[in-house]
Design a protein around this motif. Structure first.
Motif, PDB file in Angstrom:
ATOM      1  N   ASP A  95     107.665 103.793  25.025  1.00 41.74           N
ATOM      2  CA  ASP A  95     107.166 102.568  25.639  1.00 41.74           C
ATOM      3  C   ASP A  95     107.894 102.277  26.949  1.00 41.74           C
ATOM      4  OD1 ASP A  95     109.499 102.083  24.195  1.00 41.74           O
ATOM      5  OD2 ASP A  95     108.908 100.054  23.599  1.00 41.74           O
ATOM      6  N   TYR A 137     100.922 107.143  26.525  1.00 41.27           N
ATOM      7  CA  TYR A 137     102.350 107.287  26.257  1.00 41.27           C
ATOM      8  C   TYR A 137     102.738 108.762  26.266  1.00 41.27           C
ATOM      9  CZ  TYR A 137     102.131 102.383  24.925  1.00 41.27           C
ATOM     10  OH  TYR A 137     101.940 101.018  24.941  1.00 41.27           O
ATOM     11  N   VAL A 173     108.907  93.904  23.020  1.00 41.23           N
ATOM     12  CA  VAL A 173     107.845  94.539  22.246  1.00 41.23           C
ATOM     13  C   VAL A 173     106.667  93.600  21.984  1.00 41.23           C
ATOM     14  CG1 VAL A 173     109.341  96.219  21.117  1.00 41.23           C
ATOM     15  CG2 VAL A 173     109.046  93.958  20.089  1.00 41.23           C
ATOM     16  N   THR A 188     104.476 108.675  18.634  1.00 44.85           N
ATOM     17  CA  THR A 188     103.793 108.553  19.927  1.00 44.85           C
ATOM     18  C   THR A 188     102.392 109.126  19.865  1.00 44.85           C
ATOM     19  OG1 THR A 188     105.959 108.823  20.978  1.00 44.85           O
ATOM     20  CG2 THR A 188     104.030 108.931  22.405  1.00 44.85           C
ATOM     21  N   CYS A 191     106.441 104.579  29.593  1.00 46.16           N
ATOM     22  CA  CYS A 191     105.068 104.220  29.942  1.00 46.16           C
ATOM     23  C   CYS A 191     105.035 102.960  30.799  1.00 46.16           C
ATOM     24  CB  CYS A 191     104.249 104.024  28.672  1.00 46.16           C
ATOM     25  SG  CYS A 191     102.503 103.676  28.953  1.00 46.16           S
ATOM     26  N   TYR A 192     105.765 101.933  30.403  1.00 50.33           N
ATOM     27  CA  TYR A 192     105.706 100.672  31.138  1.00 50.33           C
ATOM     28  C   TYR A 192     106.388 100.791  32.497  1.00 50.33           C
ATOM     29  CZ  TYR A 192     104.485  99.080  26.427  1.00 50.33           C
ATOM     30  OH  TYR A 192     103.900  98.942  25.190  1.00 50.33           O
TER      31      TYR A 192
END
Length: 269
Positions: free
Chosen positions: A204, A196, A181, A101, A207-208
């Protein structure tokens, strides 16, 4: 055409990374910034990356172009092996191992493109991936786009095709994390909502989800544009059974967080 910054975090993927980088440099999108960040690999990755960059500058290819009747030979046309226009490449080598990360956050902080993504260094981008994902972003129809993918083995045989649902917060985050991805998004999302989380085991996903809960517009492109390499018989790093089980447990927590957020939003509407 807007610049796309592609971050490739590298750790002990010497045998795979050249194919990954090729799949990015030979995209049909005309404006790509490639940023490789190696996290102190203990295999031959540093040498492979360094030699690869030299090859991008100097390697040539050729093809049969003209039969010379006078000499009785087939003359060949010689040209650069790699695209020379619309490409910039930077390689960064961490001074010590910092973890995945931190490594791709370093790459994103170096990025200058309007749109960005990270590509795992043993995966393959299909040639039209970035132009396809960028089109809705350029038209400002979305802030984040994602596509379907193959899962492949080391011989590039297709083990399965993973078709993701069209975007809906409940399907994509509250049922389970289903954004995949093969992604591309506006770099301004990081400027607005942060990078992140280096403490998150499913970085991920976290974060998303953060992007989505803050109003980012997601769009699914129903095309298979990416190949994810299977880790069967190669369960190391994040795919070590212990680490992967921790990742799944953390994703379950994020899924519950998404459900709570959705229920609260529905009660307010």
């Amino acid at each position: 055409m807007e610049k796309i910054s592609v971050i490739v975090p590298s750790y002990n993927h010497a045998q795979y990374i050249e194919a990954c980088l090729d799949s990015i440099l030979f995209q049909d999108h005309d404006n790509i910034e490639l940023i490789i960040v190696d996290d102190c690999s203990t295999d031959d990755s540093r040498r492979v990356i360094t030699e690869y960059l030299n090859g991008v500058e100097n390697d040539t290819a050729s093809h049969a172009a003209r039969y010379n009747e006078e000499t009785g030979t087939v003359e060949r046309a010689v040209y650069p092996r790699y695209p020379q226009q619309g490409r910039t490449i930077k390689a960064i080598f961490n001074e010590r191992n910092m973890g995945s990360t931190w490594t791709y956050n370093r790459g994103f902080r170096e990025a200058t493109g309007k749109f960005c993504a990270f590509v795992v260094s043993d995966d393959i981008c299909h040639p039209q991936m970035f132009s396809t994902l960028a089109a809705p972003l350029e038209r400002d129809e979305a802030d984040f786009t994602y596509a379907d993918m193959f899962v492949i083995d080391d011989c590039h045989r297709i083990l399965r095709e993973f078709k993701l649902p069209d975007y809906d917060f409940e399907k994509s985050f509250a049922d389970w994390y289903l954004c995949g991805v093969a992604t591309l998004y506006k770099r301004s999302l990081h400027e607005r909502f942060g990078y992140y989380d280096e403490q998150a085991k499913a970085d991920d996903h976290e974060c998303y989800l953060r992007f989505a809960m803050n109003g980012a517009r997601f769009l699914h492109i129903p095309k298979t544009l990416y190949s994810v390499r299977s880790h069967h018989d190669r369960e190391v790093g994040l795919h070590d059974p212990g680490a992967f089980n921790a990742l799944l447990s953390y994703s379950a927590e994020l899924t519950l967080r998404a459900r709570e957020w959705l229920e609260k939003k529905r009660s307010q509407d």
